[in-house]
Scaffold this motif. Structure first.
Motif, mmCIF file in Angstrom:
data_model
loop_
_atom_site.group_PDB
_atom_site.id
_atom_site.type_symbol
_atom_site.label_atom_id
_atom_site.label_comp_id
_atom_site.label_asym_id
_atom_site.label_seq_id
_atom_site.Cartn_x
_atom_site.Cartn_y
_atom_site.Cartn_z
ATOM 1 N N ASP A 1 -5.391 -3.215 8.852
ATOM 2 C CA ASP A 1 -4.446 -3.987 7.858
ATOM 3 C C ASP A 1 -3.239 -3.343 7.939
ATOM 4 O OD1 ASP A 1 -4.398 -5.821 5.939
ATOM 5 O OD2 ASP A 1 -4.550 -4.307 4.263
ATOM 6 N N ASN B 1 0.082 -5.157 8.619
ATOM 7 C CA ASN B 1 1.106 -5.419 7.860
ATOM 8 C C ASN B 1 2.082 -4.120 7.602
ATOM 9 O OD1 ASN B 1 0.267 -8.113 6.256
ATOM 10 N ND2 ASN B 1 -1.641 -6.862 6.816
ATOM 11 N N THR C 1 -6.912 -12.479 4.522
ATOM 12 C CA THR C 1 -6.291 -11.786 5.160
ATOM 13 C C THR C 1 -7.333 -11.318 6.564
ATOM 14 O OG1 THR C 1 -7.075 -9.664 4.396
ATOM 15 C CG2 THR C 1 -5.204 -10.453 3.507
#
Length: 450
Positions: free
Chosen positions: A46, A50, A133
């Motif tokens: 993640d 990001n 996500t």
């Protein structure tokens, strides 16, 4: 003439069980394996996807929890009720503030709002919904196939089938003591189908113990009531608080803030690490502070909990894992064992390889079955160019096998420690079932007589 039990124990019977399980459920095993492997490194992935969620150069001290909560409420002024602040595990991470039931995803099984806040500036960096996500979508696919409660139950049943598949696979592989050396050979010069079959057997052998462990813990995560019944660990399921505690103090104009509640909660556990703070909901709400003691295997979801009254500032109740029964302690291991965090970075990597191995088992097994039924043809394998890589992979396989052996020994030692409690719980459950069956037969016999 063979009796039914002898036919059941025939090798041919177990071959059929193993093959039919693979044909029926193998695709789902492979899907769970791949998504589970990726989910082992969910947080790292993640952050990779990001980069704005990573603080490159942390500067200064962390802002107060009250200031961070105020920034979140300013960004989401129309969301009322309880929030949970999760502290980062590294200086480069964000504080994640969770809102369990946002109106946008209210009817989904689990889809909270995740607000990422810079702990040094109290700036809201991102607001995202679980399942929207890449990493949370994959984790949902792993745990429930994106089908909510039905999917979660299906994953639990598939876990049981995976245990049967892995167990029958090891039984079918076992060649006897004298044949082990021959059974471990990988014959790449005998054609692609022979190579696929040998790889299937080798990968299955190396990953069987881990797959059995992951399947067992996965079943308990899907059906936590089973474990509660067996070991007497009510309220210990992953993510549960175990208690419903409310404030009994009279509301006033001076409620306790988050920092003050944390200070009070640290009284019984001064050396513990703060992990989560859940804010009160309504006048009867109460602060729930989750701390992690050094003896706990849970890193993200520790069981040390202190409930603090928002109006009086007093500790209402404390949950200390050091006072747990053996059954409750056993229950605390389910989640960290399934994710691998209970055994550190090495175990997480082995878990990752085992998930990929489950996919490789499905592909190699399916290829062999198609060949046996004349759907694909055999062909020669030229590994001359890949020989150096294969040697490295072989060396890595032996190293992984050694680490797996050491891990298995450690798990067996733990199992021996908790075995008496589990056996006692199983015996209690069996007595209850027998009494229930006896009373039911007695009632049926009485009704037939009447």
């Amino acid at each position: 003439m063979q009796f039914p039990i002898q036919r059941l124990l025939n090798r041919s019977t177990w071959i059929k069980v193993h093959v039919y399980l693979a044909l029926i459920a193998g695709f789902f095993f492979a899907l769970m394996g791949l998504t589970g492997s990726v989910s082992v490194y969910r947080e790292e992935l993640d952050e990779l996807l990001n980069p704005n969620l990573v603080i490159e150069q942390p500067e200064g001290k962390r802002q107060s929890l009250d200031k961070i909560m105020a920034a979140v409420q300013a960004a989401h002024p129309n969301r009322y009720g309880s929030w949970t602040l999760e502290l980062p595990r590294s200086p480069h991470g964000m504080i994640t503030v969770w809102y369990d039931k946002p109106r946008e995803t209210f009817f989904e099984l689990y889809a909270p709002l995740m607000v990422s806040v810079n702990p040094y500036t109290a700036e809201v960096i991102a607001s995202r919904f679980w399942g929207q996500t890449a990493t949370t979508w994959l984790l949902d696919m792993h745990s429930q196939f994106r089908l909510d409660r039905f999917g979660s139950n299906a994953v639990g049943v598939l876990g049981l089938l995976l245990m049967i598949s892995a167990g029958t696979g090891v039984y079918l592989w076992w060649p006897g003591i004298r044949g082990i050396r021959e059974a471990l050979r990988i014959r790449h010069r005998a054609g692609m189908m022979r190579l696929a079959f040998d790889l299937h057997r080798m990968i299955g052998l190396l990953s069987a113990s881990v797959l059995l462990l992951l399947a067992f813990t996965g079943i308990n995560l899907s059906f936590p009531s089973i474990l509660e019944t067996l070991v007497g660990s009510s309220g210990m399921e992953h993510g549960g608080t175990g208690r419903n505690i409310i404030s009994t103090a009279i509301p006033n104009n001076h409620p306790v803030g988050l920092e003050s509640a944390e200070f009070v909660a640290r009284g019984p556990f001064p050396k513990a690490e703060l992990r989560r703070v859940t804010t009160p909901a309504g006048d009867s709400g109460i602060y729930r502070i989750n701390l992690r003691q050094s003896s706990e295997v849970n890193h993200r979801h520790p069981y040390t909990t202190v409930w603090v009254d928002r109006w009086s500032g007093q500790v209402k109740e404390v949950r200390d894992p050091s006072g747990f029964t053996q059954g409750e302690t056993f229950a605390t291991w389910i989640w960290p064992v399934h994710t691998g965090e209970a055994f550190g970075a090495t175990a997480r990597f082995i878990w990752f390889l085992s998930g990929i191995g489950l996919f490789a088992l499905y592909v190699s097994g399916l290829l062999h079955w198609l060949y046996r039924h004349g759907k694909v043809r055999d062909r020669d394998v030229n590994l001359a160019a890949l020989r150096p890589l294969l040697y490295r992979l072989q060396d890595m396989g032996y190293r992984s096998g050694l680490m797996l052996f050491r891990l298995t020994v450690s798990l067996l030692q733990k199992a021996r420690h908790y075995a008496p409690q589990v056996i006692k719980s199983c015996a209690t459950l069996w007595r209850k079932l027998r009494l229930e069956l006896f009373s039911r037969q007695k009632r049926l016999g009485k009704s037939d007589w009447e």
